[in-house]
Design a protein around this motif. Structure first.
Motif, PDB file in Angstrom:
ATOM      1  N   HIS A 169      -8.740  -0.854  -5.945  1.00 36.14           N
ATOM      2  CA  HIS A 169      -8.154  -2.805  -5.349  1.00 36.14           C
ATOM      3  C   HIS A 169      -6.790  -2.071  -6.720  1.00 36.14           C
ATOM      4  O   HIS A 169      -6.301  -1.812  -7.146  1.00 36.14           O
ATOM      5  N   GLY A 181      -4.810   9.597  -8.171  1.00 39.19           N
ATOM      6  CA  GLY A 181      -6.175   9.620  -7.709  1.00 39.19           C
ATOM      7  C   GLY A 181      -6.679   8.421  -6.704  1.00 39.19           C
ATOM      8  O   GLY A 181      -5.776   7.299  -5.953  1.00 39.19           O
ATOM      9  N   GLU A 182      -8.177   8.189  -6.776  1.00 40.81           N
ATOM     10  CA  GLU A 182      -8.373   7.591  -5.665  1.00 40.81           C
ATOM     11  C   GLU A 182      -8.428   5.945  -6.213  1.00 40.81           C
ATOM     12  O   GLU A 182      -9.601   5.334  -7.023  1.00 40.81           O
ATOM     13  N   VAL A 183      -7.252   5.304  -5.667  1.00 45.79           N
ATOM     14  CA  VAL A 183      -7.504   3.137  -6.039  1.00 45.79           C
ATOM     15  C   VAL A 183      -7.657   2.293  -4.894  1.00 45.79           C
ATOM     16  O   VAL A 183      -7.918   2.754  -3.946  1.00 45.79           O
TER      17      VAL A 183
END
Lengths: 384, 202
Positions: B67, B63-65
């Protein structure tokens, strides 16, 4: 801080460990006010989980007060009282976005076979657990849930794992009105599975175990029909007889790898560790469910492999359903059930121990002394 | 099974049909619909995990990581993982002989028993290693643990050597003079697709 530490199979003690830190902007540090010992902690205690390193702190059932949050955490603040689901989950990966919070892909680098969990070996991510004074909680924006003011603390504690897991097991069984549900294991998860089976509209709920005091408890709490399998010559034949030789519609393994009932399984799984624990409950579940029925595996097993009758699964056309419980998904509905008085989770708590006495708590829970069903651990700083 | 059939099968319950004294249903009312909460979740729409999977547009594993945690200790990465996860636990870093065995185990995938059994062996050795510094090594238990670990290691090494010998028997004969030079054989670990991965303290 003081924390329970694993020293090897059958040996735990309380040691001083460094307090946890914020290691990621979405972390929180929680001061534990109550923790519980789960039946699946017993699998760890017996050394059945691979990559379980001495020094690890167990504990995936805990509630507490938020002490500190990372800069990206915006829905919790210091002082909030939270229950922390046992899954360490991000909420946005491929699996979490589909509601499979027990299968998060972003929290466990060491295995794809399981998601992240607190205090459950490096095979589940290497996180320390909550049988300690403080614990690090990753992805604090997603996992921890503020305990509603009308929910009792010890009810909330049981909602971190045992109760949602039993509730989830009943859902995995896809129970239809009037179904006969056969549950293996009268431990905490079996108890909540029996209670939940009625919520789903079961027609009969039968529970088997070898401990009379647990059967007596579940008989009243479920309520449920109960049978002690040690009095049966052949449990499978018996379960067939009491279901008109058809078998149960749904059979649920609520035991996992520390089962009793087969000398061969105990030797291979527990003594020689040639398989991932003792799979006798699953073996019986497969054999006693009806053709075309559903077998639910909610008891915990290690990752390698187990001896189970695969031929019977195929020939009987069984549906096998299993998963780690996505706790966060169960909570809103479980809060409703608790408020309505349909489930009183804290009723299963039988023992409370200070953290310093945790070795004794493990001994009593493991040996089933003092009619123990669910022990709760109270750290010294719980009231700080 | 219908509710009526469930009721019918109940008739076979009891001492006449099955003479087992411990089987009891004394707390279950005759009409189970009177049980507190019965059928509250009869409608699957009331069950929070139905459907098992929710619809989603996320099509990548992570998914959209935004950090990533910085590793401060050695972290093992499964060779079935694309990379290090954005968060991980750092408790109890690998050490000593058990750490070397863990290094070995993570060269293999999760589908192999070598991976899991080596980790189990490492755990047993770690138990002995961890007992020495704080002086709670317990005589015979410790000796047996060490002996068991040595036997386990010997079995691993013997099995590995046997496979090596078998592989060498399967190696094609050397090319005759004048034929094209043979391509250098890749390292054995490459042939097997092994790539033990870990990230050490940065």
């Amino acid at each position: 801080m003081r924390a329970m530490t694993y020293r090897g199979p059958f040996r735990v003690r309380v040691e001083n460990k460094p307090e946890p830190e914020i290691l990621h902007p979405n972390d929180a540090v929680v001061r534990v006010t109550r923790a519980a010992i789960c039946g699946s902690d017993i699998h760890l205690y017996h050394g059945l989980m691979p990559d379980l390193r001495p020094g690890t702190t167990f504990g995936h059932e805990f509630i507490g007060i938020v002490e500190e949050v990372g800069p990206e955490v915006d829905n919790l603040k210091a002082g909030d009282k939270v229950l922390v689901p046992f899954n360490v989950c991000c909420g946005f990966c491929f699996f979490c976005s589909r509601g499979l919070y027990g299968n998060c892909h972003n929290t466990n680098p060491s295995a794809t076979a399981c998601g992240g969990m607190y205090g459950y070996s490096h095979t589940t991510g290497g996180y320390d657990g909550g049988q300690a004074e403080y614990v690090r909680v990753p992805y604090a924006n997603f996992g921890p849930t503020i305990i509603p003011p009308d929910i009792d603390d010890e009810d909330a504690l049981m909602l971190t794992d045992a109760c949602p897991t039993g509730y989830f097991a009943a859902q995995l069984g896809d129970i239809k009105e009037g179904d006969t549900v056969l549950i293996f294991g009268a431990g905490p998860v079996g108890i909540f599975t029996a209670r939940s089976a009625w919520l789903m509209g079961a027609g009969r709920v039968i529970v088997t175990d070898h401990l009379d005091y647990r059967l007596d408890f579940i008989g009243r709490y479920g309520p449920a029909e109960t049978v002690n399998f040690t009095e049966l010559k052949d449990p499978i034949v018996y379960f067939k007889k009491i279901t008109d030789f058809i078998g149960a519609d749904v059979a649920i393994d609520a035991v996992g790898s520390d089962a009793s009932g087969s000398a061969m399984q105990a030797l291979l799984g527990e003594r020689l560790k040639m398989q991932a624990g003792n799979a006798v409950a699953l073996h019986w579940a497969i054999n006693s469910v009806r053709k075309g029925g559903t077998v639910v595996i909610i008891g915990a097993y290690g990752p390698p492999f187990n001896l189970v009758p695969l031929g019977s699964i195929m020939n009987k056309g069984l549906t096998i359903r299993a998963n780690q419980t996505p706790v966060k998904r169960q909570l809103p509905r479980l809060f409703e059930h608790v408020r309505a008085g349909r489930i009183k989770p804290s009723d299963i708590i039988t023992h409370r121990f200070p953290l310093e006495d945790i070795a004794e708590a493990y001994r009593i829970f493991t040996s089933k002394d003092e009619e123990c069903i669910k022990p709760v651990i109270i750290p010294e700083r719980a009231a700080a | 099974m219908s509710y009526e059939r469930a009721k019918a099968t109940k008739r076979t319950r009891g001492e006449d049909a099955v003479p087992v004294p411990s089987h009891t249903a004394r707390y279950v009312p005759k009409d189970v619909r009177k049980i507190n909460g019965w059928g509250a979740d009869l409608d699957p729409a009331d069950r929070p995990s139905v459907p098992h999977e929710l619809p989603s547009n996320v099509m990548t594993a992570r998914g959209e990581v935004k950090h990533r945690q910085t590793p401060r200790t050695k972290i093992y990465i499964s060779n079935e993982m694309p990379d290090l996860t954005p968060v991980f636990g750092e408790t109890v870093p690998p050490h000593g002989l058990s750490g070397m065995l863990r290094d070995f185990a993570f060269q293999y995938g999760e589908g192999t028993s070598r991976h899991w059994m080596t980790l189990m062996l490492a755990d047993r050795i770690d138990r002995v290693e961890s007992a020495f510094p704080d002086g709670d090594g317990r005589g015979i238990t410790t000796i047996l643990s060490v002996a068991g670990a040595v036997v386990g290691l010997a079995i691993l090494v013997a099995a590995s050597n046997r496979k090596e010998r078998r592989d060498s028997r399967l190696t094609p004969p050397a090319p005759r003079a004048g034929s094209a030079p043979a391509r250098p054989s890749p390292a054995r670990s490459q042939r097997n697709g092994r790539s033990g991965r870990s990230i050490a303290a940065g």
